[in-house]
Design a protein around this motif. Structure first.
Motif, PDB file in Angstrom:
ATOM      1  N   ASP A  19       0.815  -1.224   0.000  1.00  0.00           N
ATOM      2  CA  ASP A  19       0.000   0.000   0.000  1.00  0.00           C
ATOM      3  C   ASP A  19       0.848   1.274   0.000  1.00  0.00           C
ATOM      4  OD1 ASP A  19       0.956   0.251   2.620  1.00  0.00           O
ATOM      5  OD2 ASP A  19      -1.013  -0.002   3.557  1.00  0.00           O
ATOM      6  N   GLY A  20       2.189   1.094  -0.035  1.00  0.00           N
ATOM      7  CA  GLY A  20       3.098   2.241  -0.089  1.00  0.00           C
ATOM      8  C   GLY A  20       3.557   2.748   1.260  1.00  0.00           C
ATOM      9  N   SER A  21       3.003   2.217   2.347  1.00  0.00           N
ATOM     10  CA  SER A  21       3.413   2.677   3.669  1.00  0.00           C
ATOM     11  C   SER A  21       4.803   2.133   4.016  1.00  0.00           C
ATOM     12  CB  SER A  21       2.393   2.256   4.734  1.00  0.00           C
ATOM     13  OG  SER A  21       2.280   0.846   4.794  1.00  0.00           O
ATOM     14  N   VAL A  22       5.623   2.996   4.610  1.00  0.00           N
ATOM     15  CA  VAL A  22       6.980   2.622   5.006  1.00  0.00           C
ATOM     16  C   VAL A  22       6.917   1.905   6.351  1.00  0.00           C
ATOM     17  CG1 VAL A  22       9.262   3.512   5.653  1.00  0.00           C
ATOM     18  CG2 VAL A  22       8.002   4.561   3.749  1.00  0.00           C
ATOM     19  N   PHE A  23       7.473   0.679   6.412  1.00  0.00           N
ATOM     20  CA  PHE A  23       7.502  -0.057   7.676  1.00  0.00           C
ATOM     21  C   PHE A  23       8.855   0.017   8.351  1.00  0.00           C
ATOM     22  CE2 PHE A  23       8.578  -3.255   4.515  1.00  0.00           C
ATOM     23  CZ  PHE A  23       9.689  -3.869   5.077  1.00  0.00           C
ATOM     24  N   ASP A  24       9.901   0.385   7.602  1.00  0.00           N
ATOM     25  CA  ASP A  24      11.232   0.516   8.202  1.00  0.00           C
ATOM     26  C   ASP A  24      12.166   1.192   7.203  1.00  0.00           C
ATOM     27  OD1 ASP A  24      13.162   0.330  10.181  1.00  0.00           O
ATOM     28  OD2 ASP A  24      13.591  -1.791   9.839  1.00  0.00           O
ATOM     29  N   SER A  25      13.217   1.831   7.735  1.00  0.00           N
ATOM     30  CA  SER A  25      14.240   2.438   6.875  1.00  0.00           C
ATOM     31  C   SER A  25      15.501   2.687   7.679  1.00  0.00           C
ATOM     32  CB  SER A  25      13.736   3.764   6.290  1.00  0.00           C
ATOM     33  OG  SER A  25      13.655   4.750   7.302  1.00  0.00           O
ATOM     34  N   SER A  26      16.635   2.744   6.982  1.00  0.00           N
ATOM     35  CA  SER A  26      17.893   3.066   7.663  1.00  0.00           C
ATOM     36  C   SER A  26      17.867   4.512   8.145  1.00  0.00           C
ATOM     37  CB  SER A  26      19.084   2.815   6.731  1.00  0.00           C
ATOM     38  OG  SER A  26      18.926   3.506   5.509  1.00  0.00           O
ATOM     39  N   GLU A  27      17.144   5.381   7.437  1.00  0.00           N
ATOM     40  CA  GLU A  27      17.022   6.783   7.853  1.00  0.00           C
ATOM     41  C   GLU A  27      16.377   6.866   9.237  1.00  0.00           C
ATOM     42  OE1 GLU A  27      14.334  10.482   6.430  1.00  0.00           O
ATOM     43  OE2 GLU A  27      15.567   9.583   4.858  1.00  0.00           O
ATOM     44  N   LYS A  28      15.376   6.037   9.463  1.00  0.00           N
ATOM     45  CA  LYS A  28      14.686   5.988  10.760  1.00  0.00           C
ATOM     46  C   LYS A  28      15.661   5.629  11.886  1.00  0.00           C
ATOM     47  CE  LYS A  28      11.311   3.010  13.020  1.00  0.00           C
ATOM     48  NZ  LYS A  28      10.360   1.925  12.809  1.00  0.00           N
ATOM     49  N   HIS A  29      16.634   4.780  11.568  1.00  0.00           N
ATOM     50  CA  HIS A  29      17.609   4.343  12.570  1.00  0.00           C
ATOM     51  C   HIS A  29      18.841   5.250  12.638  1.00  0.00           C
ATOM     52  CE1 HIS A  29      15.342   0.693  13.316  1.00  0.00           C
ATOM     53  NE2 HIS A  29      15.209   0.555  12.015  1.00  0.00           N
ATOM     54  N   GLY A  30      18.967   6.181  11.684  1.00  0.00           N
ATOM     55  CA  GLY A  30      20.050   7.153  11.714  1.00  0.00           C
ATOM     56  C   GLY A  30      21.382   6.649  11.202  1.00  0.00           C
ATOM     57  N   GLU A  31      21.412   5.437  10.662  1.00  0.00           N
ATOM     58  CA  GLU A  31      22.657   4.896  10.118  1.00  0.00           C
ATOM     59  C   GLU A  31      22.339   3.723   9.194  1.00  0.00           C
ATOM     60  OE1 GLU A  31      24.908   3.660  13.513  1.00  0.00           O
ATOM     61  OE2 GLU A  31      23.562   2.037  13.999  1.00  0.00           O
ATOM     62  N   MET A 123       0.286 -13.861  18.157  1.00  0.00           N
ATOM     63  CA  MET A 123       1.737 -14.010  18.277  1.00  0.00           C
ATOM     64  C   MET A 123       2.440 -14.091  16.922  1.00  0.00           C
ATOM     65  SD  MET A 123       1.696 -16.378  21.650  1.00  0.00           S
ATOM     66  CE  MET A 123       0.072 -17.048  21.346  1.00  0.00           C
ATOM     67  N   ASN A 124       1.720 -13.802  15.833  1.00  0.00           N
ATOM     68  CA  ASN A 124       2.351 -13.700  14.520  1.00  0.00           C
ATOM     69  C   ASN A 124       3.260 -12.475  14.497  1.00  0.00           C
ATOM     70  OD1 ASN A 124       1.191 -15.651  12.377  1.00  0.00           O
ATOM     71  ND2 ASN A 124      -0.628 -15.001  13.520  1.00  0.00           N
ATOM     72  N   HIS A 125       4.330 -12.537  13.710  1.00  0.00           N
ATOM     73  CA  HIS A 125       5.152 -11.349  13.492  1.00  0.00           C
ATOM     74  C   HIS A 125       4.255 -10.294  12.837  1.00  0.00           C
ATOM     75  CE1 HIS A 125       8.124  -8.641  11.779  1.00  0.00           C
ATOM     76  NE2 HIS A 125       8.988  -9.155  12.638  1.00  0.00           N
ATOM     77  N   PRO A 126       4.393  -9.016  13.192  1.00  0.00           N
ATOM     78  CA  PRO A 126       3.536  -7.973  12.596  1.00  0.00           C
ATOM     79  C   PRO A 126       3.576  -7.941  11.063  1.00  0.00           C
ATOM     80  CG  PRO A 126       4.737  -7.076  14.458  1.00  0.00           C
ATOM     81  CD  PRO A 126       5.284  -8.466  14.223  1.00  0.00           C
ATOM     82  N   LEU A 127       4.659  -8.434  10.457  1.00  0.00           N
ATOM     83  CA  LEU A 127       4.767  -8.421   8.997  1.00  0.00           C
ATOM     84  C   LEU A 127       4.464  -9.789   8.375  1.00  0.00           C
ATOM     85  CD1 LEU A 127       7.926  -6.151   8.633  1.00  0.00           C
ATOM     86  CD2 LEU A 127       5.530  -5.533   8.243  1.00  0.00           C
ATOM     87  N   ALA A 128       3.993 -10.741   9.169  1.00  0.00           N
ATOM     88  CA  ALA A 128       3.633 -12.060   8.633  1.00  0.00           C
ATOM     89  C   ALA A 128       2.528 -11.911   7.595  1.00  0.00           C
ATOM     90  CB  ALA A 128       3.181 -12.990   9.754  1.00  0.00           C
ATOM     91  N   GLY A 129       2.663 -12.637   6.498  1.00  0.00           N
ATOM     92  CA  GLY A 129       1.659 -12.617   5.446  1.00  0.00           C
ATOM     93  C   GLY A 129       1.746 -11.426   4.510  1.00  0.00           C
ATOM     94  N   LYS A 130       2.754 -10.586   4.696  1.00  0.00           N
ATOM     95  CA  LYS A 130       2.877  -9.378   3.871  1.00  0.00           C
ATOM     96  C   LYS A 130       4.104  -9.477   2.964  1.00  0.00           C
ATOM     97  CE  LYS A 130       0.837  -6.435   7.432  1.00  0.00           C
ATOM     98  NZ  LYS A 130      -0.516  -6.540   7.057  1.00  0.00           N
ATOM     99  N   ALA A 131       3.938  -9.018   1.730  1.00  0.00           N
ATOM    100  CA  ALA A 131       5.072  -8.880   0.816  1.00  0.00           C
ATOM    101  C   ALA A 131       5.806  -7.589   1.189  1.00  0.00           C
ATOM    102  CB  ALA A 131       4.593  -8.825  -0.626  1.00  0.00           C
ATOM    103  N   LEU A 132       7.121  -7.616   1.089  1.00  0.00           N
ATOM    104  CA  LEU A 132       7.944  -6.466   1.464  1.00  0.00           C
ATOM    105  C   LEU A 132       8.660  -5.935   0.225  1.00  0.00           C
ATOM    106  CD1 LEU A 132       9.552  -7.991   4.689  1.00  0.00           C
ATOM    107  CD2 LEU A 132       7.355  -6.823   4.454  1.00  0.00           C
TER     108      LEU A 132
END
Length: 141
Positions: A19-31, A123-132
């Motif tokens: 859906d275009g939503s960002v779930f993670d990025s290196s920018e978010k972690h600062g490195e 107890m599923n991983h939050p990204l279970a069943g999702k294409a990344l």
């Protein structure tokens, strides 16, 4: 020299859902993300994507659930008695809590429903069943 198993690399990345939503990025972690290819430090589909790339290369790719966090498993969503959860916790629907399994391990679970006597834990991983979907750049190889 192309990236191969055993190489420690650094990458900048952005991960998005379909859906275009960002779930993670290196920018978010600062490195940049640093990992050693082939050691299982990241999901298998991610390791496969960086093999053969070179420093400075950029790439977009998609990882199906089977190569990421697996398919959603209905059996990992269970109702438990409210009194089985620590009484000193103010549990709210949507929050993540740690639960202890019968063998003593702790695992995260999301509270998906609050009833009068029972709560439903997923107890599923939050990204279970999702294409990344990833956009990456090799910063250091």
């Amino acid at each position: 020299m192309s990236i191969k198993d055993g190489d420690t690399i650094k990458i900048d990345y952005t991960g998005k859902l379909d859906d275009g939503s960002v779930f993670d990025s290196s920018e978010k972690h600062g490195e940049p993300l640093e990992f050693t290819v082939g050691e299982g430090q990241v999901i298998s589909g991610f390791e496969e994507a960086v093999r053969g790339m070179d420093e400075g290369d950029e790439k977009e790719f998609r990882i199906e659930p089977s190569e990421a966090y697996g398919e959603y498993n209905e059996n990992l969503s269970q109702q438990v008695p409210k009194d089985a959860i620590q009484a000193n916790m103010d549990i709210q629907e949507g929050m993540m809590i740690l639960v202890r399994t019968p063998d003593g391990r702790e695992m995260p679970a999301k509270v998906t429903r609050m009833g009068d006597e029972e709560i439903t834990l997923d107890m599923n991983h939050p990204l279970a069943g999702k294409a990344l979907n990833f956009n990456i750049k090799i910063v250091e190889a």
